[in-house]
Design an enzyme around this catalytic site. Structure first.
Site, mmCIF file in Angstrom:
data_model
loop_
_atom_site.group_PDB
_atom_site.id
_atom_site.type_symbol
_atom_site.label_atom_id
_atom_site.label_comp_id
_atom_site.label_asym_id
_atom_site.label_seq_id
_atom_site.Cartn_x
_atom_site.Cartn_y
_atom_site.Cartn_z
ATOM 1 N N TYR A 296 0.812 -1.222 0.000
ATOM 2 C CA TYR A 296 0.000 0.000 0.000
ATOM 3 C C TYR A 296 0.844 1.270 0.000
ATOM 4 C CZ TYR A 296 -4.001 -2.980 0.822
ATOM 5 O OH TYR A 296 -4.971 -3.942 0.666
ATOM 6 N N GLU A 361 -2.826 -7.857 -2.884
ATOM 7 C CA GLU A 361 -3.626 -6.697 -2.468
ATOM 8 C C GLU A 361 -2.886 -5.428 -2.840
ATOM 9 O OE1 GLU A 361 -4.806 -6.376 1.652
ATOM 10 O OE2 GLU A 361 -5.325 -8.521 1.745
#
Ligand code: FCB
Length: 460
Positions: A296, A361
């Site tokens: 992220y 992710e």
């Protein structure tokens, strides 16, 4: 901007996790998990939110899968709730729990979507936590038994099996700084949890392989750790310490090198690591076929004797200062820096060669605003240009790594749906599909349509 193509067969998909979307926390014999307990404890989750209803995916899975197919997803990563399969974490299997994942798997396969399973995405059965959870070695053995039970039902149809999601979070946030369930704050417990999670992975990986699983892997959240000042020796030492606690403590034993000596030395200052027994490192090193990467944001650190350290990095107080996020941020307050993804992928490929990688992710929370309501009162368009920019930047960064030779097999956006964002409750939205929690209406955001295009062109 120039056009970019990804390699043929590149896997495009989206990810979710059981507790974040399913709801039906009491249905069909599901036992309580540590997240049920934690979310009910006042002050632990924003606004007192729980996963009791979430996106009601337990009942709406068929429509959700139809929407995935409409968007052209080739793969869907979901997790299985251990407390649906074994309500007490051990012992008899609840067939109705397995039935749900059986139906979901068939719905995906009917639409040509490849199911990618995560066996543990943080929802430990509460009964196991009552016996120490991941600080108890037996949990690792129970996990392997649970994995075997799930494989027994779904192994004929599911190719890709991942054991754990982000054991760093389970251990350090769950048992170190207590920000996640079960909310324990104890450095020694955090390190015991790291070890037992890795052991559970190794035992489960071995059991899955023996049962015939084709692709066995694990998903980590390795950090791109960078020095505040690249010329500073103190900052370089801080990078090494944080890299040890977040990356090498997992990656080295997983790939057969055992725990790094400098990390063990650091751990030993806080706890005598008697939980590591002879032979454990060999078990942890069970061969894997795929390493899942959740990325992220980068981590910048400085080495300072007065550094505040990070609660999620035991023993960094008085040594490390974690720099505040700068530049453009997501709604989580996380720095947006796609170059960190390229650096991370290249580093993993260089230091742990021969291991195929998949981004399991990546995505961003942004304050999405639904446009004017549609004629039937439903939300209008959700124009999430900031999410599109985030995803576009990170896909370019991933492509750059591929161009430099990294064996990257696919990209799964976090997340398919807006969902229960752990300690943030429903206040943070990561979905490419908007969820109206009052009506459970799903509305693909602009980013979903954009992603649909990316998938259909296999590129940008
Ligand atoms: C990851 C988790 C995932 C989601 C994203 C935002 O750490 O694996 O469940 O909450 O962060």
């Amino acid at each position: 901007m120039s056009e970019l193509r990804f390699p043929d067969g590149f896997v495009w998909g989206a990810a979710t996790a059981a507790y974040q979307i399913e709801g039906s926390a009491r249905d069909d014999g599901r036992g309580p998990s540590i997240w049920d307990t934690f979310s009910r404890t006042p002050g632990k989750v924003q606004a007192g939110h729980t996963g009791d209803v979430a996106c009601d995916h337990y009942h709406r899975y068929a429509d959700d899968v139809a929407l995935m197919a409409e968007l052209g997803l080739k793969a869907y990563r979901f997790s299985i709730a251990w407390p649906r399969i074994q309500p007490d974490g051990t012992g008899p299997v609840e067939p109705r729990g397995l039935d749900f994942y059986d139906r979901l798997t068939d719905a995906l396969l009917d639409r040509g979507i490849d199911p990618i399973v995560t066996l543990y995405h943080w929802d430990l059965p509460q009964a196991l936590e009552d016996r120490g959870g991941w600080t108890n070695r037996e949990t690792a053995e129970h996990f392997a038994a649970y994995a075997t039970a799930v494989y027994g039902r779904l192994g004929d149809r599911i190719r890709t099996w991942t054991t754990l999601n982000e054991p760093w979070c389970s251990a350090y946030l769950g048992y170190g700084n207590g920000v996640h369930a079960p909310g324990v704050r104890d450095a020694g417990a955090a390190f015991a949890a790291v070890h037992h999670l890795l052991l559970g992975h190794g035992l489960a990986a071995r059991a899955l392989r023996a049962a015939g699983a084709e692709v066995v892997g694990i998903t980590l959240n390795p950090a791109d750790v960078q020095p505040a000042n690249p010329a500073s020796a103190a900052d370089a030492a801080a990078v090494r310490l944080v890299d040890g606690l977040q990356n090498r403590i997992f990656l080295d034993p997983l790939t057969g090198a055992g725990y790094p000596a400098d990390v063990l030395e650091h751990v030993s200052r806080m706890v005598e690591p008697t939980f590591i027994r002879d032979g454990d490192e060999k078990l942890i090193a069970a061969p894997i076929d795929l390493l899942g990467i959740n990325y992220y944001s980068p981590t910048y650190v400085a080495g300072r004797p007065d550094g505040a350290g990070g609660g999620a990095y035991p023993g960094t107080e008085g040594a490390v200062e974690f720099l505040p996020s700068t530049g453009s941020l997501t709604e989580m307050g996380w720095t947006i820096e796609p170059a960190g993804l390229t650096r991370l992928l290249e580093r993993l490929a260089a230091d742990y060669p021969g291991l195929p990688l998949m981004i399991t992710e990546n995505g961003g929370a942004f304050p999405d605003r639904a446009g004017e309501a549609g004629p039937d009162g439903g939300p209008g368009q959700v124009v999430d240009a900031d999410r599109i920019a985030y995803l576009d930047g990170h896909l370019r960064a991933a492509h750059e790594a591929v161009a430099r030779g990294v064996d990257l097999r696919g990209y799964l956006v976090w997340s398919f749906l807006d969902n229960f964002e752990w300690a943030e409750g429903y206040l943070k939205r990561f979905g490419i599909v908007h969820v109206d929690y009052l009506t459970q209406r799903r509305t693909p955001k602009s980013s979903a349509r954009w992603y649909q295009e990316v998938i259909s062109r296999n590129g940008l």
